[in-house]
Design a protein around this motif. Structure first.
Motif, short mmCIF file in Angstrom:
data_model
loop_
_atom_site.label_atom_id
_atom_site.label_comp_id
_atom_site.label_asym_id
_atom_site.label_seq_id
_atom_site.Cartn_x
_atom_site.Cartn_y
_atom_site.Cartn_z
N MET A 94 23.54 104.21 -31.28
CA MET A 94 22.35 105.05 -31.12
C MET A 94 21.29 104.31 -30.32
SD MET A 94 21.99 106.70 -34.95
CE MET A 94 20.60 107.74 -34.54
N GLU A 95 21.10 103.03 -30.62
CA GLU A 95 20.09 102.25 -29.92
C GLU A 95 20.43 102.06 -28.45
OE1 GLU A 95 18.30 99.42 -33.47
OE2 GLU A 95 20.22 98.85 -32.55
N ARG A 96 21.71 102.15 -28.11
CA ARG A 96 22.14 102.04 -26.72
C ARG A 96 22.17 103.41 -26.03
NH1 ARG A 96 27.79 99.28 -26.99
NH2 ARG A 96 27.71 99.82 -24.77
N GLY A 97 21.83 104.46 -26.78
CA GLY A 97 21.83 105.79 -26.19
C GLY A 97 23.20 106.42 -26.09
N LEU A 98 24.19 105.87 -26.82
CA LEU A 98 25.55 106.39 -26.75
C LEU A 98 25.86 107.37 -27.88
CD1 LEU A 98 27.42 103.10 -25.76
CD2 LEU A 98 26.63 104.95 -24.28
N LEU A 99 24.98 107.50 -28.83
CA LEU A 99 25.07 108.51 -29.88
C LEU A 99 23.71 109.18 -29.99
CD1 LEU A 99 27.18 106.90 -32.79
CD2 LEU A 99 27.84 108.79 -31.29
N PRO A 100 23.66 110.44 -30.45
CA PRO A 100 22.39 111.16 -30.54
C PRO A 100 21.38 110.41 -31.40
CG PRO A 100 24.24 112.63 -30.92
CD PRO A 100 24.81 111.25 -30.90
N SER A 101 20.14 110.40 -30.97
CA SER A 101 19.07 109.76 -31.75
C SER A 101 18.13 110.83 -32.27
CB SER A 101 18.31 108.76 -30.88
OG SER A 101 17.76 109.40 -29.74
N GLY A 102 17.19 110.41 -33.10
CA GLY A 102 16.21 111.35 -33.63
C GLY A 102 16.67 112.10 -34.85
N GLU A 103 17.82 111.70 -35.41
CA GLU A 103 18.33 112.34 -36.62
C GLU A 103 19.18 111.32 -37.37
OE1 GLU A 103 21.48 115.23 -35.98
OE2 GLU A 103 21.60 114.58 -33.89
#
Length: 414
Positions: free
Chosen positions: A294-303
């Motif tokens: 998530m921190e690398r932007g490879l999984l959805p963030s904000g949830e």
């Protein structure tokens, strides 16, 4: 002069009056615990006597004197209520009863020495003001006990989580997290003698019933001073770490997912897969892996996402070095193609591997003309030759191409 006389008579009455008040309180509240001091005298009797003495002394020094409260005694009463998990309601009711009984006797003394009614009204107001002060002291003690208990519970809860999430139960080696499809089935929480009994003991100290299965979450704070999510009883939560962690018991129980979803509004992070209690550390490792993605932007963030809904990404993107080494070998034929043309060939190859169909099916998936697909497939066969007919090589190609698509290096189709 009358005030001093009143105070002197009242002080003489204090010992007997305190005994009478305690007797009445015990009759009204028969379940009231009897706590003795070091000399064996009831603490309640000491408190009543000191309160009466303090009030009378305040009256004697009424010319601008500040109320003198028996601080420690009444703070201790409040602490006792807090430590035993009771509310202050019953304690305040007892105080009110005591003041009512005390005032009845003090009013008799006032009539005896003929204190005018207006002066007695002022004394009554002073009495209720004094009662408020006693209640304040008990509230302080109660709050202190509650804070101490909360701090102790959090400390014990962290100790429980440390043991529960300990890696001592075995590791599957470096690299990707261990397989979470099947638990060890071990009756021991860590695979070591006595581990289960230690876990039982720590769980009992915080009133946590050991579940059959758990899921472990790792959270990302929406702000440095963010208030802890209201996850409810039963969910262990450690907010002391940079990335808070939580242990969710029986995560598949009816209503649990919806309760968590509401509680975690505004937070992000990941919840690992449900595992047997003994494998809690495995669930934690998957949650940590998901948060890194998530921190690398490879999984959805904000949830707060569930690892079981992102298995492909976790499996393909975690062992990054291995996948990259495989990609270099499998995609070597594209090295001499330009970036844009190489990407189009890679997307076509992946669509063909996924559909196992002909040009029309691949074209529909890519949204291009079938003739374009036929041209690209001829190029693919020229580049890879008979390797694209080998099942093992096709599997490897699909793995590395799916991983690249997950990283955003290939377009999403279908």
């Amino acid at each position: 002069m009358q005030v001093r006389q009143f105070a002197a008579l009242a002080l003489d009455e204090v010992p007997a009056l305190a005994q009478d008040i305690l007797r009445e309180i015990r009759a009204e509240y028969p379940g009231l615990p009897v706590v003795l001091d070091e000399s064996g005298e009831p603490m309640a009797l000491i408190g009543i006597r000191r309160a009466l003495e303090g009030f009378v002394q305040q009256i004697a020094a009424a010319e601008g004197g500040r109320p003198c409260y028996p601080l420690e005694v009444f703070q201790e009463f409040g602490r006792g209520e807090g430590l035993h998990g009771r509310s202050l309601d019953s304690l305040q009711a007892i105080y009110r009863l005591g003041v009512r009984l005390a005032w009845r006797r003090l009013a008799e003394i006032g009539q005896q020495i003929e204190i005018p009614p207006p002066a007695m009204y002022e004394l009554a107001e002073s009495g209720f003001e004094y009662l408020d002060g006693l209640v304040d002291q008990s509230v302080r003690g109660y709050a202190e006990a509650a804070a101490r208990q909360a701090g102790e519970r959090l400390r014990l809860q962290r100790k429980l989580m440390e043991l529960l999430l300990s890696e001592r139960r075995g590791d599957s080696g470096p690299g990707a997290p261990a397989d979470y499809g099947h638990g060890s089935g071990s009756h021991s929480a860590s695979g070591q003698p006595g581990a289960r009994s230690a876990l039982d003991e720590r769980a009992a100290r915080v009133g946590w019933q050991l579940p059959e299965r758990v899921a472990v979450g790792v959270l990302l704070r929406p702000a440095r001073e963010a208030v802890a999510p209201a996850v409810g009883q039963g969910v262990l939560l450690d907010m002391e770490t940079e990335q808070p962690r939580m242990v969710v018991p029986d995560p598949d129980a009816a209503g649990r997912p919806e309760l968590l979803r509401r509680a975690m509004a505004g937070w992000s992070g990941a919840i690992g897969p449900p595992v047997p209690l003994a494998d809690a550390a495995k669930s934690l490792r998957w949650a940590e892996a998901a948060v890194r993605l998530m921190e690398r932007g490879l999984l959805p963030s904000g949830e707060v996402l569930h690892c079981t809904e992102h298995t492909e990404a976790l499996v393909l993107l975690q062992p990054e070095e291995l996948i990259e080494d495989l990609a270099r070998r499998c995609l070597a034929p594209l090295a001499h193609c330009g970036p844009a043309h190489g990407r189009r060939l890679a997307e076509t190859l992946l669509a063909w591997l996924e559909t196992r169909g002909g040009a029309p099916e691949v074209a529909a998936r890519l949204g291009v003309h079938p003739q374009t697909v036929r041209y690209r497939l001829r190029q693919i066969r020229e580049l890879w030759g008979d390797e694209v007919d080998d099942p093992d090589r096709r599997f490897e190609l699909e793995l590395v191409l799916r991983a690249r698509r997950l990283r955003g290096e290939l377009g999403r189709v279908g």
